[in-house]
Design a protein around this motif. Structure first.
Motif, short mmCIF file in Angstrom:
data_model
loop_
_atom_site.label_atom_id
_atom_site.label_comp_id
_atom_site.label_asym_id
_atom_site.label_seq_id
_atom_site.Cartn_x
_atom_site.Cartn_y
_atom_site.Cartn_z
N LEU A 90 62.15 40.14 38.74
CA LEU A 90 61.33 40.17 39.95
C LEU A 90 60.23 39.13 39.85
CD1 LEU A 90 60.78 44.01 40.51
CD2 LEU A 90 62.54 42.55 41.51
N GLU A 91 59.94 38.51 40.97
CA GLU A 91 58.81 37.59 41.08
C GLU A 91 57.80 38.20 42.06
OE1 GLU A 91 57.65 33.03 42.45
OE2 GLU A 91 59.74 33.71 42.44
N ILE A 92 56.58 38.36 41.61
CA ILE A 92 55.52 38.93 42.43
C ILE A 92 54.45 37.87 42.63
CG2 ILE A 92 53.86 40.82 42.67
CD1 ILE A 92 55.48 42.35 40.58
N ARG A 93 54.17 37.58 43.87
CA ARG A 93 53.12 36.62 44.21
C ARG A 93 51.94 37.38 44.82
NH1 ARG A 93 56.64 31.58 46.83
NH2 ARG A 93 57.94 31.22 44.95
N MET A 94 50.76 37.08 44.32
CA MET A 94 49.57 37.84 44.67
C MET A 94 48.41 36.92 44.99
SD MET A 94 49.96 40.39 41.41
CE MET A 94 50.56 39.03 40.41
N VAL A 95 47.38 37.51 45.56
CA VAL A 95 46.13 36.81 45.86
C VAL A 95 44.99 37.75 45.51
CG1 VAL A 95 44.67 35.83 47.66
CG2 VAL A 95 47.13 35.40 47.70
N LYS A 96 43.97 37.22 44.85
CA LYS A 96 42.76 37.97 44.54
C LYS A 96 41.56 37.05 44.64
CE LYS A 96 40.59 41.05 41.20
NZ LYS A 96 40.69 41.71 39.87
N GLU A 97 40.52 37.55 45.23
CA GLU A 97 39.33 36.74 45.45
C GLU A 97 38.68 36.37 44.12
OE1 GLU A 97 35.06 37.04 47.87
OE2 GLU A 97 36.49 38.71 47.87
N SER A 98 38.31 35.09 44.02
CA SER A 98 37.59 34.54 42.85
C SER A 98 38.38 34.64 41.56
CB SER A 98 36.23 35.24 42.68
OG SER A 98 35.44 35.11 43.83
N PHE A 99 39.70 34.69 41.66
CA PHE A 99 40.52 34.75 40.45
C PHE A 99 40.86 33.33 40.02
CE2 PHE A 99 44.66 34.84 38.34
CZ PHE A 99 44.39 35.73 37.31
N LYS A 100 40.60 33.02 38.77
CA LYS A 100 40.91 31.71 38.20
C LYS A 100 41.66 31.90 36.89
CE LYS A 100 36.79 29.49 40.17
NZ LYS A 100 35.55 28.74 39.88
N ALA A 101 42.56 30.98 36.63
CA ALA A 101 43.36 31.07 35.41
C ALA A 101 43.83 29.68 35.01
CB ALA A 101 44.56 32.00 35.59
N ARG A 102 44.13 29.53 33.72
CA ARG A 102 44.65 28.27 33.20
C ARG A 102 46.14 28.43 32.87
NH1 ARG A 102 39.77 28.75 30.28
NH2 ARG A 102 40.95 29.47 28.45
N PRO A 103 46.91 27.35 32.90
CA PRO A 103 48.34 27.44 32.57
C PRO A 103 48.55 27.97 31.17
CG PRO A 103 47.81 25.31 33.56
CD PRO A 103 46.51 25.98 33.31
N GLY A 104 49.50 28.89 31.04
CA GLY A 104 49.80 29.50 29.75
C GLY A 104 49.12 30.83 29.52
N GLN A 105 48.17 31.22 30.37
CA GLN A 105 47.49 32.50 30.20
C GLN A 105 48.32 33.65 30.75
OE1 GLN A 105 43.58 31.82 32.01
NE2 GLN A 105 42.73 31.47 29.99
#
Length: 560
Positions: free
Chosen positions: A322-337
């Protein structure tokens, strides 16, 4: 041989140095505490009563204090993710040490189990000695109420004994549930029992507050082994002829007259009765800092994850993915996390980690994960997300009125895959669903690769069946087309494409399906992957690039 030694030192030297420091601290604490309780004058009478069991129990306790404090630090995931940032820890070797946090956590856990066994065995001997060696002269020093008291009463009627038994039970449950067999067969057992560490630390706080072991406080007025005038009617006991005057020969049967002491021998006199006091519980000093830090981090994570995310879409992929695409306010992340998902309708307490396959950027706030349905939690989660099989495989909540369950996320947390972007040449090898960390890296490079140091990427993905490649088919095709465009631009500038390779290896069973799956404008080589040959080729290119021979074309990455 010299080159391999330098490479090993560069890659593993810092890790083994930290391991040596940790081992030295354990040995130093054990030996120093052992000598203190074996030869320390303040523990003279206690050592006479308990013997070697006292030294071993306290020495092992000092090692347990150290490791019970250190074992919490690798679990401060937010702190590790903060330190992993390139600006916080600029040294690459130091950042690589953070990748060993889980191994260090396991090492401390194994050490706690071993020295807990030593500590328990030594205290069982101490309980027996408290009962057998009951002292009529030093009543304060006794833990037993009378001579030959049942040792089991000391174990189950005193605070240190009862809490110690409970801690052994909790530690046994945590240790057995942490084995690989139980974690694979039933992860829920591991998760629930591992959270008993809160109970363990609370019992530990109570365990050290019993005050059974006491030390002497008035060493100046009552030196250990001194003669107390109140115990005899003879005032001049310091004379060397004391025994001859008051115990004339012959001596009782079985006794002989002791050797006459030298004339300069000093017989110590007691000025007062010995006074004893319970040891200060040093365990609080060891674990209070790391425990407060961990609790503060857990509180911060609880506040951060209190707001649910908005699920944009759920996509069903082949092979139960399954692939889940989401949105959250002020969420930041770096590749690999990675992040942890918590769905109250599936489980009120459980949360599970999943690697981000799509990170939010300045242009889009959407992020996503891929999860493979392999257990009870993922099966229940899939049933809540997906409609019956008759409906579409992709559901957009803005088009179809479908109510998704509330989903909370915690994170992001750092992982070793973040380092892939900090090298000029990276080799990424994945198998099956393990490709998820590299998918976020490829997505990031697809958006903009210029801010990163990476200039060439070797990507090897091994799957059991052809359908698995459809998980990221769109990403691979877009990446391939963009690569072709960059090659054409590079050829127009330099007229040379010697550094460009685009190869996709398939098994023999995929000979007919591969061209239809990828497309006709991509070279397909039908063969079994020869990993050793490919690895030698990659290392040879890397060594040539490092020596200035065959410098790779800037702005071009290779995908295998």
């Amino acid at each position: 041989m010299a080159v391999s030694w330098r490479s090993w030192l560069a890659n593993e030297g810092a890790k083994h140095l930290c391991l040596l420091i940790w081992l030295s601290l354990n040995v130093l604490l054990f030996w120093k505490t052992f000598l203190l309780y074996n030869r320390g004058p303040e523990y003279h009478y206690l050592h006479q009563m308990l013997g070697l069991g006292l030294c071993l129990s306290r020495a092992s306790a000092s090692v347990l204090n150290l490791n019970c404090s250190l074992i919490l630090l690798p679990m401060c995931r937010t702190l590790l993710a903060y330190l992993r940032g390139s600006l916080k820890v600029p040294s690459r070797r130091t950042r690589r040490l953070l990748d060993k946090s889980r191994a260090f956590h396991i090492t401390c856990g194994v050490t706690i189990c071993i020295f807990s066994g030593v500590h328990v065995a030594a205290h069982l001997v101490n309980v027996l000695n408290f009962s057998v060696n009951y002292s009529e002269d030093f009543l304060e020093l006794n833990a037993a109420r009378y001579r030959d008291e049942d040792p089991r009463k000391l174990l189950f009627t005193t605070v240190p004994g009862l809490t110690g038994v409970c801690m052994v039970v909790v530690l046994f449950l945590m240790t057995t549930a942490s084995t690989y067999a139980i974690r694979v067969s039933n992860y829920d057992i591991f998760w629930y029992t591992h959270n008993l560490f809160f109970v363990f630390y609370m019992l530990l706080m109570l365990h050290v507050s019993g005050g059974l072991l006491k030390y002497q406080t008035n060493l100046d007025t009552h030196p250990p082994g001194c003669i107390n005038l109140n115990w005899t009617h003879y005032p001049n006991i310091s004379s060397p002829n004391y025994l001859s005057e008051h115990f004339p020969e012959p001596f009782p049967e079985g006794f002989s007259k002791p050797d006459e002491p030298p004339r300069d021998t000093l017989v110590k006199l007691c000025m007062e009765e010995p006074r004893f006091q319970a040891n200060f519980p040093q365990t609080w000093l060891w674990i209070s800092g790391p425990l407060c830090l961990y609790c503060a981090e857990r509180l911060y994570r609880c506040i951060r994850s209190s707001k649910p995310v908005t699920i944009v879409s759920v996509i069903r992929h082949p092979s139960d993915v399954l692939e889940i695409r989401m949105v959250k306010e002020s969420f930041k992340a770096r590749p690999g996390q990675y992040i942890t998902l918590h769905c109250p309708r599936v489980s009120a307490l459980e949360n599970h980690p999943f690697t981000l396959t799509m990170c939010p950027t300045e242009s889009k706030a959407t992020f996503g994960v891929h999860l493979k349905v392999v257990g009870d939690w993922t099966e229940r989660f899939r049933d809540l997300l997906l409609p019956p099989a008759s409906q579409d495989s992709e559901i957009l909540p803005f088009i179809q009125s479908r109510n998704y369950p509330k989903l909370y996320i915690d994170g992001p947390f750092g992982s070793p895959f973040e380092e892939s972007l900090h090298y000029e040449v990276s080799l990424c090898v994945a198998g099956g669903i393990g490709v998820t960390p590299f998918a976020s890296i490829l997505n990031t490079l697809l958006d903009d690769w210029k801010p990163y140091k990476l200039r060439r990427l070797y990507f090897i993905w091994v799957c059991r069946d052809i359908q698995s490649f459809r998980w990221f088919a769109d990403l691979l095709c877009v990446l391939h087309n963009k690569n072709l465009g960059m090659h054409a631009k590079q050829m127009a500038l330099s007229g040379d494409l010697s550094g460009v390779n685009k190869e996709i290896y398939w098994g023999n069973d995929f000979k007919t399906e591969a061209p239809n799956f990828i497309g006709k404008n991509c070279d397909v080589i039908t063969c079994l992957v020869c990993w050793r040959k490919k690895k030698r080729s990659v290392l040879a290119k890397q060594e040539a690039s490092r020596r200035g021979v065959g410098e790779p074309i800037r702005g071009v990455w290779e995908v295998y």
